[in-house]
Design a protein around this motif. Structure first.
Motif, PDB file in Angstrom:
ATOM      1  N   MET A 194       0.824  -1.207   0.000  1.00 19.56           N
ATOM      2  CA  MET A 194       0.000   0.000   0.000  1.00 19.56           C
ATOM      3  C   MET A 194       0.860   1.260   0.000  1.00 19.56           C
ATOM      4  O   MET A 194       0.554   2.240  -0.681  1.00 19.56           O
ATOM      5  CB  MET A 194      -0.930  -0.022   1.210  1.00 19.56           C
ATOM      6  N   SER A 237       1.346   4.234  -2.856  1.00 22.41           N
ATOM      7  CA  SER A 237       0.818   5.482  -2.297  1.00 22.41           C
ATOM      8  C   SER A 237       1.130   6.682  -3.197  1.00 22.41           C
ATOM      9  O   SER A 237       2.193   6.736  -3.838  1.00 22.41           O
ATOM     10  CB  SER A 237       1.426   5.718  -0.910  1.00 22.41           C
ATOM     11  N   ARG A 295     -15.099   5.271  -9.772  1.00 22.59           N
ATOM     12  CA  ARG A 295     -14.993   6.729  -9.660  1.00 22.59           C
ATOM     13  C   ARG A 295     -16.215   7.417 -10.263  1.00 22.59           C
ATOM     14  O   ARG A 295     -16.689   8.430  -9.745  1.00 22.59           O
ATOM     15  CB  ARG A 295     -13.717   7.200 -10.354  1.00 22.59           C
ATOM     16  N   SER A 307     -15.073   7.038  -3.284  1.00 18.40           N
ATOM     17  CA  SER A 307     -13.771   7.600  -2.942  1.00 18.40           C
ATOM     18  C   SER A 307     -12.670   6.589  -3.285  1.00 18.40           C
ATOM     19  O   SER A 307     -12.939   5.396  -3.457  1.00 18.40           O
ATOM     20  CB  SER A 307     -13.711   7.938  -1.458  1.00 18.40           C
ATOM     21  N   GLU A 308     -11.427   7.074  -3.351  1.00 18.65           N
ATOM     22  CA  GLU A 308     -10.307   6.182  -3.664  1.00 18.65           C
ATOM     23  C   GLU A 308     -10.162   5.110  -2.592  1.00 18.65           C
ATOM     24  O   GLU A 308      -9.852   3.965  -2.891  1.00 18.65           O
ATOM     25  CB  GLU A 308      -9.015   6.989  -3.796  1.00 18.65           C
ATOM     26  N   ARG A 309     -10.404   5.495  -1.349  1.00 16.96           N
ATOM     27  CA  ARG A 309     -10.306   4.520  -0.263  1.00 16.96           C
ATOM     28  C   ARG A 309     -11.367   3.443  -0.397  1.00 16.96           C
ATOM     29  O   ARG A 309     -11.097   2.253  -0.194  1.00 16.96           O
ATOM     30  CB  ARG A 309     -10.439   5.239   1.078  1.00 16.96           C
ATOM     31  N   LEU A 310     -12.577   3.842  -0.748  1.00 14.36           N
ATOM     32  CA  LEU A 310     -13.661   2.866  -0.918  1.00 14.36           C
ATOM     33  C   LEU A 310     -13.408   1.977  -2.121  1.00 14.36           C
ATOM     34  O   LEU A 310     -13.684   0.777  -2.077  1.00 14.36           O
ATOM     35  CB  LEU A 310     -14.996   3.601  -1.080  1.00 14.36           C
ATOM     36  N   PHE A 347     -10.515   1.125  -3.252  1.00 18.76           N
ATOM     37  CA  PHE A 347      -9.466   0.168  -2.867  1.00 18.76           C
ATOM     38  C   PHE A 347     -10.049  -0.963  -2.039  1.00 18.76           C
ATOM     39  O   PHE A 347      -9.746  -2.139  -2.265  1.00 18.76           O
ATOM     40  CB  PHE A 347      -8.362   0.879  -2.082  1.00 18.76           C
ATOM     41  N   ARG A 348     -10.906  -0.617  -1.083  1.00 20.40           N
ATOM     42  CA  ARG A 348     -11.449  -1.629  -0.177  1.00 20.40           C
ATOM     43  C   ARG A 348     -12.409  -2.579  -0.870  1.00 20.40           C
ATOM     44  O   ARG A 348     -12.403  -3.784  -0.587  1.00 20.40           O
ATOM     45  CB  ARG A 348     -12.138  -0.944   1.011  1.00 20.40           C
TER      46      ARG A 348
END
Length: 219
Positions: A44, A48, A125, A130-133, A135-136
């Motif tokens: 990660m 980054s 997107r 979001s980018e975090r969501l 990714f998850r």
């Protein structure tokens, strides 16, 4: 060395070797989660958008992969006590192998994440995720699925490289074999048995890897 004599020695040596084999399996199973957690964190950081974090991960992975595992174990077992950190041999082996293999696991994770279809990310997107969501819910599960076979290969490597822990007096399989060979002078018989036990553990893992590769190649 005849078969009858080998069978007799096998019965005599089995308790000692199986005890060492149990330590080998425990060492592998203890170092594996550490390598996965550190590897995921490194992957990660490696991906980054923060340059400093990315550079630190790249540097750490390069250093760890560039130093022999035996040297890393020596650093953990012999150097850390000079800094006031004293670990029993088994804990030192887990830490040394876990950190060493975290670099390889990080590359497994990174390759899996980068293999995720870019169109799926763009779709996320476009939905306002979001980018975090993303990714998850997208990158992490699909990346893990892609990288799963390589995790199996790395686990087999970790199992075999656990033999290096014998150099810091951990009584795992190789160490047990060394002591047994020294005391009995039956080097051939002992090391054949040691090799058989490593095969006993690694062949099922290798078969599982092949199954996963075929399974995910068709889905």
């Amino acid at each position: 060395m005849n078969f009858e004599g080998f069978a007799t020695d096998l019965v005599l040596f089995a308790p000692v070797l199986f005890k060492g084999f149990g330590v080998t399996v425990l060492l592998t199973l203890s170092a594996l989660p550490l390598s996965l957690v550190l590897g995921l964190a490194l992957a990660m950081a490696r991906l980054s958008p923060v340059p400093l974090l990315r550079a630190a991960a790249v540097g750490f992975i390069g250093i760890v992969r560039g130093i022999p595992i035996i040297v890393q174990l020596f650093c953990v077992y012999f150097v850390l006590p000079e800094l006031g950190i004293n670990l029993v041999p088994f804990a030192a082996g887990v830490l040394g192998l876990g950190v060493a293999y975290s670099a390889y696991q990080a590359e497994n994770f990174r390759a899996g994440f980068e293999a995720v279809d870019r169109h799926l990310l763009e779709a996320g997107r476009s939905l306002g995720m979001s980018e975090r969501l993303i990714f998850r819910r997208v990158t992490l599960p699909l990346g893990l699925r892609t990288a799963l076979p390589t995790f199996g290969n790395t686990t087999v490597m970790l199992l075999k490289d656990s033999s290096i822990a014998s150099t810091i007096t951990i009584a795992e399989l190789t160490r047990a074999g060394q002591l047994l060979a020294i005391s009995t002078f039956k080097n051939g018989e002992v090391y054949i048995m040691v090799g058989m036990l490593y095969l006993l553990a690694s062949l099922p893992l290798a078969a599982a890897v092949r199954f996963m590769e075929k399974r995910f190649a068709t889905t």
